[in-house]
Structure formats: structure tokens, C-alpha cells
Design a protein around this motif. Sequence first.
Motif, short mmCIF file in Angstrom:
data_model
loop_
_atom_site.label_atom_id
_atom_site.label_comp_id
_atom_site.label_asym_id
_atom_site.label_seq_id
_atom_site.Cartn_x
_atom_site.Cartn_y
_atom_site.Cartn_z
N ALA A 199 -5.14 -10.99 4.81
CA ALA A 199 -3.77 -11.20 4.37
C ALA A 199 -2.95 -12.25 4.74
O ALA A 199 -3.31 -12.85 5.76
CB ALA A 199 -2.75 -9.91 4.95
N ALA A 233 6.87 -7.70 9.56
CA ALA A 233 7.19 -7.18 8.27
C ALA A 233 5.55 -6.93 8.03
O ALA A 233 5.32 -5.76 7.40
CB ALA A 233 7.61 -8.22 7.58
N LEU A 234 4.49 -7.78 7.95
CA LEU A 234 3.23 -7.41 7.48
C LEU A 234 2.84 -6.15 8.25
O LEU A 234 2.10 -5.50 7.67
CB LEU A 234 2.43 -8.71 7.54
CG LEU A 234 0.81 -8.74 7.38
CD1 LEU A 234 0.74 -8.36 5.75
CD2 LEU A 234 0.23 -9.82 7.85
N VAL A 245 4.26 -3.96 9.50
CA VAL A 245 4.94 -2.62 8.90
C VAL A 245 4.38 -2.27 7.73
O VAL A 245 4.16 -1.11 7.12
CB VAL A 245 6.41 -2.92 8.78
CG1 VAL A 245 7.23 -1.64 8.08
CG2 VAL A 245 7.14 -3.15 10.30
N GLU A 246 4.31 -3.41 6.61
CA GLU A 246 3.70 -2.93 5.32
C GLU A 246 2.48 -2.23 5.58
O GLU A 246 1.95 -1.58 4.68
CB GLU A 246 3.79 -4.46 4.63
CG GLU A 246 3.23 -4.47 3.19
CD GLU A 246 3.11 -5.86 2.80
OE1 GLU A 246 3.83 -6.72 3.31
OE2 GLU A 246 2.00 -6.05 1.86
N LEU A 247 1.45 -2.98 6.40
CA LEU A 247 0.04 -2.40 6.47
C LEU A 247 -0.01 -1.21 7.37
O LEU A 247 -1.06 -0.44 7.39
CB LEU A 247 -0.93 -3.48 7.12
CG LEU A 247 -1.05 -4.83 6.42
CD1 LEU A 247 -1.79 -5.77 7.20
CD2 LEU A 247 -1.56 -4.45 4.87
N ALA A 248 1.13 -0.95 8.05
CA ALA A 248 1.08 0.84 8.51
C ALA A 248 0.09 0.66 9.70
O ALA A 248 -0.51 1.71 9.80
CB ALA A 248 1.06 1.92 7.68
N LYS A 274 9.38 -3.24 16.24
CA LYS A 274 9.36 -2.43 15.11
C LYS A 274 8.68 -1.03 15.74
O LYS A 274 8.31 -0.35 14.80
CB LYS A 274 8.27 -3.11 14.08
CG LYS A 274 9.08 -4.21 13.28
CD LYS A 274 10.34 -3.99 12.37
CE LYS A 274 10.60 -5.15 11.73
NZ LYS A 274 11.85 -5.13 11.32
#
Length: 413
Positions: free
Chosen positions: A44, A56-57, A59-62, A85
Motif C-alpha cells: 500500500a 489512517a491506513l 484504520v482503513e485496513l482494519a 486509534k
Amino acid sequence: MRVLLIGSGGREHALALGLAADPSVTDLFVAPGNPGIASVATLAPVDAADPAAVAALAVELAVDLVVVGPEAPLVAGVADAVRAKGIACFGPSAAAARLEGSKEFAKDVMAAAGVPTARYRACSSESEVRAALDDFGPPHVVKNDGLAAGKGVVVTDSPEAALAHARDCGRVVVEEFLPGPEVSLFVVTDGTAALPLMPAQDFKRVGDGDQGPNTGGMGAYAPVLWAPDDLVMRVMRETVEPTLAEMRRRGTPFAGLLYVGLALTPAGPKVIEFNARFGDPETQVVLALLATPLGGLLHAAATDALAAHAPLEWKPGAAVTVVVASHNYPGTPRTGDVITGADRPGVIHAGTRRRDDGALVSSGGRVLSVTATGADLSAARSAAYALVDGITLDGAHHRTDIALRAAQGEISV
Ligand code: AMP
Ligand code: GLY
């Protein structure tokens, strides 16, 4: 467990291989990664030194765990942003990463903790530097106070060269020279509990026989069979435990990977430097021998659960890595040269990228870290150098003596 690893060098390729081999790691993402890592993980894009972007990445990728490879993101506060986070992160806070980010801070912690290390003086003027050089005598050791990607230190018999380096840096630490062979010890810690990995030896100078300027590291091997049997226990007792206690006392516990660079002097092991992350290229050999699943270990350290972790297990034998470097490294390296033979197991990518036409090209000073294991150091050396022989890269250079003296039993303390 879903894991996001941050970084793009040889260390990260080795970490990615270790994480991918752990059955508890179901999904592995690496940002930004490199073409070698792309064969074991999903890449990524991210600016690794931007804490908000990395968080943020994550979080996005969980993901369940973020592992931060290089020092710059740690010093910039990436681990803090990820933890804010609610996501577990293997890597120290920005406050704790100052153990690497500032030589003067590290020395101050060592002094407070009573850790054996070189005598030093922090200097910001030429007259202070001159006085310190006179006081300690040659060989002179002058260190840039801040991060310098492995090139902040000059060790020289020439006072003029020492002064010139100090002038280039601004604020420096001038140190007493520590004699003796060097060893790198990596310690995984949650801030209180600490598990040492197997010691390794790095080769810092660019040329055979330890000639030429310092680099980020031109090769490494493990195990370090010539080291005293009590080395690891002694360093844990004299250095690691007091340092971790001092960091807790200051309210900035160090959790992550404490890299202890040691000189094995006649007076015992003394700290040359602390780093706040896995060493490169030592990680390539240490992880090649680690039998314990890596993801579980790093997750335990990231979640205050290391005390309950099982003792580490190791594979038998030895590992050697040889760095293949670009033309002109450690000066300004030439990049963009085509690489062939780099798609074999053991060829770890450190500074490579894919050109638009699909060709693999060099993109940094240290291009590949060619790693092999064997029944002993000699066998691992032969296997690593056989792999190096299969690689082409115009203008490249590598050391031919990685692990040689150790394999021949020529190192003693
Ligand atoms: P550092 O970035 O602090 O690891 O320094 C890079 C290299 O410089 C070390 O691996 C050593 O080879 C050398 N070095 C640094 N400090 C000293 C010292 N006090 N005495 C001898 N060699 C040193
Ligand atoms: N191999 C030295 C370092 O990672 O700093």
C-alpha cells in the motif's frame, strides 16, 4: 491477525518474510514496501514518516497490529498516532525513540542508568570540540547528535578530519574510542518484560578488512560463537534492564525493539549506540534463524503481554547476509541500474524498484541483502556468496569477507 508493516528496506523484507511465515498472520500489508516484499505481502502506498497517514491506513485496513521498521517514522511519532486509534503498534513512542534520535539524550539516559558506555562530551562550538578531542585522544570519535542514516559517525586518527565532521554536523557528541569487536543485540520489550534475540555481528565499513568509510552495514552473520557465554545475560543485567527502568522512571517507557550496539572491550561490553528498531542488515540473519513465530512475538510486545510469552526458539546452524551496494555507495549512490538474478529465495530487496517497463532497477545505496543459512558459518557464507555470484548490477560492489574471520575462528575477546 491482520498486520501492517511500515518501511521499504532490507530489514522490512526480512520482517515481512518472518511475519508471512507465522500462521497467526492471516493478512500482511506493507507500506510502502518494495518489489521483493510484493511477493509476500500486499503493498500500500504511504508516506511512512507521516503519522496521520500511517494511522489512517491502519484504520482503513482494519489491522490488529502495526509494526514500524525504520527509525524516522518512530521519531516522527507514527507509533503514537497508531496507538491513539486504539490499534496495537510494535515500536516505541516518539519520546522513547529519542534513545536513537538524539545521541546526547541516549548518553544522558545511560549515565542516569549507570550503563557501561564510552565517556563523552556534547559540543556545539569548535573550541569545545577541540578540547574534547585533546582530552580523549586518538582515535577520535565524532557523532552527529541527530539521525543520520548510519553516516553520522566519523572514527579517525586525524584531528582535522574529526573537526571537519563536527563542523558539518553542528551539534555533536565527542567520545572516547572503545576498542574490541562489535556485536549487535536486539531486545524485544513491552517496556518492562524483555526478551533478547540472538546476537549478530554487522560490518560497518565499506571495504574488505574493515577499510574505508562507515556505511549503514555491508553484511552480517549469526550466531556470534566467539562471544563470551554470559554476554547476553550480562548485557541484559548491566544495560537493558537499567535502561528500561530509567525510561519508565521518566514516564516514557520504551516498548518495541531496543537495539544495543556493543563493543566487547577488555573491561567488558560497553554500549556504542542504542537504536529504537531492528538493525539492518543484522535482522536478515537473526530472523533467518528464529523459529518462534514472529507475529505473535511482536504482538505480545505491543500489548504488554511479553511476560507470558514462551521462551524463544532457534533453528540450528548459521546465517550470513552480504549487502550488494550501488556504484559509489556510501557516497551519493548511482541508481536506476538494471538488476538480474534477484528473484531467488534469500535475495532480500533493500533498495530496488520496478521501472515502468517492468525491469527491476536499483533505487538506493544498499540494493540487495543476499542471505543464506547453512550448518555452520562456512556453509552459510558459501551459500550466500554463491547467490551473490548469480546477480548482475552494473557498478555494484560488495564485501568478500563477511563472516570470514569468525568462520576461521580468528576473533577473540
Ligand atoms: P554508531 O552510529 O554510533 O553505531 O557508530 C557507527 C560505528 O562507528 C560503530 O558501529 C562503530 O564501528 C563506530 N563507533 C562509534 N562509536 C565508537 C566508539 N566510541 N568507539 C569505537 N568505535 C565507535
Ligand atoms: N546495521 C546497523 C544499523 O542498523 O544501524
